[in-house]
Design an enzyme around this catalytic site. Structure first.
Site, short mmCIF file in Angstrom:
data_model
loop_
_atom_site.label_atom_id
_atom_site.label_comp_id
_atom_site.label_asym_id
_atom_site.label_seq_id
_atom_site.Cartn_x
_atom_site.Cartn_y
_atom_site.Cartn_z
N GLY A 1 55.65 93.64 -60.47
CA GLY A 1 55.35 92.57 -61.34
C GLY A 1 56.22 92.79 -62.74
O GLY A 1 57.08 91.80 -63.04
N GLU B 1 49.60 88.14 -61.90
CA GLU B 1 48.38 88.68 -61.57
C GLU B 1 48.69 90.25 -61.09
O GLU B 1 48.84 90.40 -60.02
CB GLU B 1 47.74 88.05 -60.38
CG GLU B 1 47.17 86.55 -61.10
CD GLU B 1 46.21 86.60 -62.04
OE1 GLU B 1 45.38 87.56 -62.79
OE2 GLU B 1 45.88 85.46 -62.72
N GLU C 1 46.23 103.41 -60.84
CA GLU C 1 45.49 102.36 -60.03
C GLU C 1 45.68 103.10 -58.46
O GLU C 1 46.75 103.37 -57.87
CB GLU C 1 45.87 101.06 -59.74
CG GLU C 1 45.18 100.30 -58.91
CD GLU C 1 45.99 98.79 -58.56
OE1 GLU C 1 47.22 98.72 -58.77
OE2 GLU C 1 45.08 97.84 -58.71
N CYS D 1 42.14 94.39 -56.83
CA CYS D 1 42.66 94.47 -58.15
C CYS D 1 41.49 94.78 -59.06
O CYS D 1 41.84 95.17 -60.16
CB CYS D 1 43.58 93.31 -58.44
SG CYS D 1 42.70 91.69 -58.13
N LYS E 1 56.01 83.17 -50.15
CA LYS E 1 56.27 84.52 -49.60
C LYS E 1 55.01 85.26 -49.62
O LYS E 1 54.64 85.93 -50.55
CB LYS E 1 57.40 85.25 -50.24
CG LYS E 1 57.73 86.32 -49.35
CD LYS E 1 58.59 87.47 -50.32
CE LYS E 1 57.75 88.58 -50.39
NZ LYS E 1 57.26 89.28 -49.25
P1 NAD Z 1 53.29 94.60 -54.12
O1 NAD Z 1 53.58 94.51 -55.72
O2 NAD Z 1 54.06 95.89 -53.62
O3 NAD Z 1 53.85 93.49 -53.48
C1 NAD Z 1 53.26 92.38 -53.71
C2 NAD Z 1 54.25 91.09 -53.39
O4 NAD Z 1 55.66 91.15 -53.83
C3 NAD Z 1 54.75 91.21 -51.79
O5 NAD Z 1 54.69 89.87 -51.25
C4 NAD Z 1 55.88 92.02 -51.77
O6 NAD Z 1 56.78 91.75 -50.56
C5 NAD Z 1 56.62 91.40 -53.05
N1 NAD Z 1 57.50 92.12 -53.43
C6 NAD Z 1 57.95 93.50 -53.52
N2 NAD Z 1 59.24 93.80 -54.18
C7 NAD Z 1 59.38 92.61 -54.60
C8 NAD Z 1 60.84 92.38 -55.43
N3 NAD Z 1 61.69 93.32 -55.62
N4 NAD Z 1 60.98 91.26 -55.50
C9 NAD Z 1 60.18 90.13 -55.32
N5 NAD Z 1 58.92 90.58 -54.70
C10 NAD Z 1 58.64 91.32 -54.35
O7 NAD Z 1 51.71 94.66 -54.02
P2 NAD Z 1 50.97 95.08 -52.75
O8 NAD Z 1 50.87 96.71 -52.65
O9 NAD Z 1 51.15 93.80 -51.92
O10 NAD Z 1 49.54 94.58 -53.66
C11 NAD Z 1 48.59 95.57 -54.05
C12 NAD Z 1 48.77 95.27 -55.67
O11 NAD Z 1 48.54 93.82 -56.13
C13 NAD Z 1 47.53 96.13 -56.26
O12 NAD Z 1 48.57 96.56 -57.61
C14 NAD Z 1 46.69 95.04 -56.91
O13 NAD Z 1 46.04 95.49 -58.14
C15 NAD Z 1 47.58 93.78 -57.15
N6 NAD Z 1 46.65 92.68 -57.02
C16 NAD Z 1 46.56 92.09 -58.11
C17 NAD Z 1 45.47 90.96 -58.24
C18 NAD Z 1 45.01 89.97 -59.45
O14 NAD Z 1 44.81 88.99 -59.10
N7 NAD Z 1 45.17 90.46 -60.49
C19 NAD Z 1 44.90 90.46 -56.90
C20 NAD Z 1 45.45 91.30 -55.99
C21 NAD Z 1 46.08 92.44 -55.82
#
Ligand code: NAD
Length: 486
Positions: free
Chosen positions: A227, A244, A379, A278, A169
């Site tokens: 997460g 992650e 962040e 990130c 997804k």
């Molecule tokens: P997000 O947590 O909003 O979404 C990430 C994914 O989770 C999306 O596909 C979203 O649709 C899904 N999601 C959202 N709610 C959910 C739920 N209730 N159940 C299941 N899935 C759900 O993050 P974002 O805004 O898309 O990305 C930015 C974040 O990602 C930042 O915090 C960044 O630091 C982090 N990030 C971490 C890494 C790493 O490798 N550590 C890499 C890139 C981004």
């Protein structure tokens, strides 16, 4: 969406718009997946896992991954353009990234037939004991919007090499490149159902995926709050999980550093990818004796950043990917100002002609930041740097580690003693010395503390997609006393 090798419309018959962040206008329609699609995709993935995929030798699986890597390399330019248009990442960075992504498929493709069990010299006579390393089953891969294909690759390559099947997804904000990737999985000859793609929203697609009883593992990249929620849902089903998550990484510059290099390193840490990474080095910790000079040099370099169309190869800072993220960044800028931080650069939406109607925020630098301020702890995920002075190594370590996150850190010094000491004392999954923002398929990546669980890339990452079975074979032929443990 891709289910069981077929491109299908969503059960909901609904689609949503994907926005081009440079124009702030929709440019594609994306299927709105739901539980009904998720159920079908998981059924297809399970069927493939128990059938066609399992029949292939590990060498044949590896060859498919290799073929896929070749196809990505051949299509790198097209994929880079899709990604730049859909999420605003610079074409200059995306070309490099798309040319590098195949390496993960080659690396894990090569590893596929080197997953070996062990013969245990067991302490019990008349028994032969060995282990098998087996795939987990169906993996749910959930990815964010900021580096869609790279972050999916970090999951798909080891998951498939280990013999799992996947339902992926992508983020609702940047799904379009996933379809192009999906076509290449088909073209490479993966059996139907090995890779499935369901697009849509977190609660409508992500949650049914995570909670489905036939999903063995959740591989998630995203924000730490999401997460935490994902971890809780997965815990109910006792599923394997890797997370992650976010960061608030410190880029620490000592007075003995090569300042030319360090200035470039700090700028790249926060303004590359518009700070939407990130690993963004969003806190610059600068030794007090060089603080004033360093800030001037930082401002001089940051001011030269060319903003504009991400598809223009000379652009250095592109738009923010999503409207909510754009608003969030501006909110944090307001909060920092209210907290008393001194805005030395930017601090507002970009009004430059070359930015058109896109969601652009000026590269922003705050000094006078106190480690207790929100801007120093939360962040932002945007081009906003907090500069914090420190007096000695102990203080630098204290400030750097005084965060709930632990994804990465940078250290700028000419002293090998200091480099080694700092790399040991910093609570971060990656420490860069005299460099920043370097990743490789060979080197493990992941977070300490609230930045995550598990590692991606490198040999060890494949372990997170395997489980160990211990096999006992009696070779003595004498039945033991059935009433006591053998
Ligand atoms: P997000 O947590 O909003 O979404 C990430 C994914 O989770 C999306 O596909 C979203 O649709 C899904 N999601 C959202 N709610 C959910 C739920 N209730 N159940 C299941 N899935 C759900 O993050 P974002 O805004 O898309 O990305 C930015 C974040 O990602 C930042 O915090 C960044 O630091 C982090 N990030 C971490 C890494 C790493 O490798 N550590 C890499 C890139 C981004």
């Amino acid at each position: 969406m891709l289910i069981g090798g077929k491109w299908v419309d969503p059960a909901s018959a609904e689609w949503f718009e994907s926005m081009n962040p440079f124009t702030a206008k929709p440019w594609a329609l994306v299927p709105r997946g739901s539980k009904a699609d998720v159920d079908q995709a998981i059924a297809a993935a399970k069927c493939a896992f128990l059938g066609e995929w399992r029949k292939l030798t590990a060498t044949a699986r590896g060859a498919l991954l290799h073929k896929f890597g070749d196809l990505v390399a051949a299509e790198a330019q097209r994929l880079a353009e899709i990604e730049s248009t859909d999420n605003g990442k610079l074409i200059a960075e995306m070309r490099g990234q798309l040319n590098y992504i195949p390496q993960w498929f080659y690396y894990y493709g090569g590893l596929a037939d080197k997953i070996e069990g062990r013969v245990i010299p067991i302490d019990k006579p008349g028994v032969f004991n060995f282990t098998r390393e087996e795939p987990l089953g169906v993996v749910a891969a959930i990815t964010p919007w900021n580096s869609p294909l790279l972050l999916a690759t970090w999951k798909l390559a080891p998951a498939l090499a280990a013999g799992n099947t996947v339902v992926w997804k992508p983020s609702e904000f940047s799904s379009v490149s996933a379809f192009a990737f999906g076509e290449l999985f088909e073209k490479a000859g993966f059996p139907p159902g090995v890779v499935n793609i369901i697009t849509g929203f977190g609660n409508e697609v992500g949650e049914p995926l995570i909670t489905h009883q036939d999903v063995a593992k959740v591989a998630f990249t995203g924000g730490d709050k999401t997460g935490e929620h994902v971890y809780g849902l997965a815990a109910r089903g006792i599923k394997h999980v890797t997370l992650e998550l976010g960061g608030k990484s410190a880029n620490i510059v000592f007075d003995d550093a090569d300042l030319d290099q360090a200035v470039k390193g700090v700028v790249s840490g926060i303004f590359a990818a518009t700070g939407q990474t990130c690993i963004a080095g969003s806190r610059a910790l600068i030794h007090r004796s060089i603080h004033a000079e360093f800030v001037e040099r930082l401002l001089d370099l940051a001011k030269t950043a060319r903003m504009g169309n991400p598809l223009d190869a000379s652009t250095q800072v592109g738009p923010v990917t999503t409207r909510p993220q754009y608003e969030k960044i501006l909110d944090y800028i307001r909060i920092a100002k209210e907290e008393g931080a001194v805005c030395r650069l930017g601090g507002a939406p970009a009004q430059r002609e070359e930015c058109g109607s896109g969601w652009f925020v000026e590269p922003t630098i705050f000094t006078g930041v106190n480690p207790e301020m929100r801007i120093a702890n939360e962040e932002v995920f945007g081009p906003v740097l907090s500069v914090i002075p420190f007096d000695d190594e102990d203080e630098a370590v204290r400030i750097a580690n005084n965060t709930v996150y632990g994804l990465a850190a940078g250290v700028w010094t000419q002293s090998i003693r200091r480099a080694l000491l700092m790399s040991e004392r910093l609570e971060a999954g990656t420490v860069w010395v005299n460099t920043y923002r370097a990743v490789s398929y060979m080197s493990p990546f992941g977070g300490y503390k609230r930045s995550g669980i598990g590692r991606e890339s490198g040999i060890d990452a494949i372990r997170d997609y395997l489980q160990t079975k211990s096999v006992w074979i009696d070779i003595a032929g004498n039945a033991p006393n059935p009433f006591v443990m053998r």
